[in-house]
Design an enzyme around this catalytic site. Structure first.
Site, PDB file in Angstrom:
ATOM      1  N   ARG A  83       0.836  -1.209   0.000  1.00  0.00           N
ATOM      2  CA  ARG A  83       0.000   0.000   0.000  1.00  0.00           C
ATOM      3  C   ARG A  83       0.874   1.263   0.000  1.00  0.00           C
ATOM      4  NH1 ARG A  83      -0.500   4.547   2.848  1.00  0.00           N
ATOM      5  NH2 ARG A  83      -0.051   3.402   4.766  1.00  0.00           N
ATOM      6  N   ASP A  84       1.516   1.549   1.115  1.00  0.00           N
ATOM      7  CA  ASP A  84       2.322   2.779   1.206  1.00  0.00           C
ATOM      8  C   ASP A  84       3.489   2.715   0.215  1.00  0.00           C
ATOM      9  OD1 ASP A  84       3.067   5.244   2.160  1.00  0.00           O
ATOM     10  OD2 ASP A  84       3.281   4.634   4.244  1.00  0.00           O
ATOM     11  N   HIS A  89       5.256   4.624  12.702  1.00  0.00           N
ATOM     12  CA  HIS A  89       5.251   4.524  11.229  1.00  0.00           C
ATOM     13  C   HIS A  89       6.247   5.575  10.726  1.00  0.00           C
ATOM     14  CE1 HIS A  89       2.872   4.138   7.308  1.00  0.00           C
ATOM     15  NE2 HIS A  89       3.494   5.303   7.126  1.00  0.00           N
ATOM     16  N   HIS A 137       8.813   7.128   8.020  1.00  0.00           N
ATOM     17  CA  HIS A 137       9.445   7.225   6.696  1.00  0.00           C
ATOM     18  C   HIS A 137      10.912   7.563   6.953  1.00  0.00           C
ATOM     19  CE1 HIS A 137       5.920   6.928   3.934  1.00  0.00           C
ATOM     20  NE2 HIS A 137       5.321   7.034   5.111  1.00  0.00           N
ATOM     21  N   CYS A 156       4.116   9.070   0.604  1.00  0.00           N
ATOM     22  CA  CYS A 156       2.735   9.508   0.442  1.00  0.00           C
ATOM     23  C   CYS A 156       2.679  10.483  -0.733  1.00  0.00           C
ATOM     24  CB  CYS A 156       2.265  10.189   1.731  1.00  0.00           C
ATOM     25  SG  CYS A 156       0.626  10.904   1.589  1.00  0.00           S
ATOM     26  N   ASN A 199       8.910   4.306   3.491  1.00  0.00           N
ATOM     27  CA  ASN A 199       8.975   3.888   4.895  1.00  0.00           C
ATOM     28  C   ASN A 199      10.313   3.235   5.141  1.00  0.00           C
ATOM     29  OD1 ASN A 199       5.911   3.532   4.205  1.00  0.00           O
ATOM     30  ND2 ASN A 199       6.092   3.697   6.415  1.00  0.00           N
TER      31      ASN A 199
END
Ligand code: HMG
Ligand code: MG
Length: 304
Positions: free
Chosen positions: A15-16, A207, A209, A240, A249
């Site tokens: 996803r990310d 979370h 990055h 993002c 990430n």
């Protein structure tokens, strides 16, 4: 406080990691990536997001990805939903867990979800109520917790207030997102210490990055406060779309290398993880961003 003996890694690569890719990644590649990640022992793999395809075209095939990839009973496959429409699509697809997201600054909230923080929390409450009624679990994310690409400094009390609201509306876990990757270990530690005053620390996730190379340090600092849930992305992919300049990430391989080195249990097999990383990097035509991944692979090549 002693460091957690066990850590849960939430793999956000599909996803990310992929949401920001400009070239469409074929559905079958996403499915195979998720299968390989499950095979490596990851117990939570974010499968995609039911967001507006106009906003994030790369995630438009989440339904197909989820239906073919979410096959193991041992693995949770959450998807992101920004609103009720996303939740309805998720329920239709048979998703068991969704993740909602809010931001700690007004500008980021507008850029990412086209609404104010307050409006996003109202949407999130509706999503939580309906999801829980339908028997789904809900995870909550907060973006820009340690800095914003538009507003700069972020007030930790604002972050913790939003975290508490998400927790109180039924999010079983709240993941604190350093979307820009600007956080440093001491500030990370202070933020989690503050958050842990109103939310049990075992319900908080980190979370990070890795734009400034601080993510592994930030994870260690969070563990010193007792945090034991971390999001990471295979090969360090991603970013993002609404966080200009931010990179992916922290790489799952880098987190695992540190945790393995500390004897912390994760249930993840490094060699199988590297197979997943090689697979997606080969497809994207670029080398891994993981330092540990590169080092282990080149050592293995030399030994062969
Ligand atoms: P909007 O344009 O205000 O929404 O966007 P709208 O309600 O006016 O709808 C516009 C169109 O989108 C309509 O279609 C809707 O039907 C459709 P049209 O009538 O024009 O054909 N639509 C949807 N379609 C599919 N699924 C949906 C959905 N909702 C509306 N759920 C909206 C508001 C929230 C939808 C939009 O801003 C959006 O989708 N934002 C998501 C952005 C995003 O995915 N960002 C990345 C994920 S967050 C992240 O990466 C941070 C994180 O990693 C933590 C961190 O690092 O900080 C989690
Ligand atoms: Mg993110």
């Amino acid at each position: 406080m002693s460091l957690p003996a066990k850590v849960k890694i939430v793999e956000v690569g599909p996803r990310d990691g992929l949401q920001n890719e400009k070239v469409h990644v074929p559905t079958n590649v996403k499915i195979e990536l998720i299968r390989k990640l499950a095979d490596a022992g990851l117990s939570v793999i974010e499968a995609g997001s039911f967001v507006s395809p106009k906003w994030v075209p790369q995630m438009a095939d989440t339904r197909e990805v989820f239906l073919s990839a979410a096959t193991s009973d041992q693995v949770q496959y959450p998807v992101l939903v920004p609103n009720l429409k996303g939740l309805e699509l998720a329920i239709e697809a048979g998703v068991k867990e969704v993740a909602g997201f809010a931001a700690a600054t007004e500008t980021f909230s507008q850029k990412n979800t086209n609404c104010s923080i307050e409006e996003s929390l109202v949407r999130q409450k509706v999503v939580c109520d309906e999801a829980i009624k339908a028997g789904l679990k809900v995870r909550g994310y907060i973006s820009v917790v340690l800095g914003c690409p538009y507003e700069g400094k972020v007030d930790p009390t604002v972050v913790c207030d939003i975290a508490k609201k998400l927790f109180d509306m039924g999010c079983y876990e709240v993941s604190m997102g350093d979307t820009v990757g600007v956080g440093t270990p001491q500030r990370t530690k202070e933020l989690f210490e503050l958050a842990a005053r109103s939310i049990p620390v075992e319900k908080l996730g980190g979370h990070f990055h890795d734009t400034y190379g601080q993510a592994v340090g930030n994870i260690f600092a969070s563990m010193e406060v007792g945090v034991s849930i971390f999001d990471s992305s295979i090969a360090g992919l991603g970013g993002c779309p609404y966080s200009p300049g931010a990179t992916g990430n922290v790489a799952t391989e880098d987190v695992l290398y540190m945790l393995d080195g500390m004897g912390v249990e994760t249930g993840i097999d490094m060699n199988k993880l590297l197979i997943a990383a090689e697979y997606i990097c080969e497809h994207l035509g670029r080398p891994t961003y993981s330092r540990a991944g590169r080092a282990i692979m080149s050592k293995q090549r030399r030994a062969a």
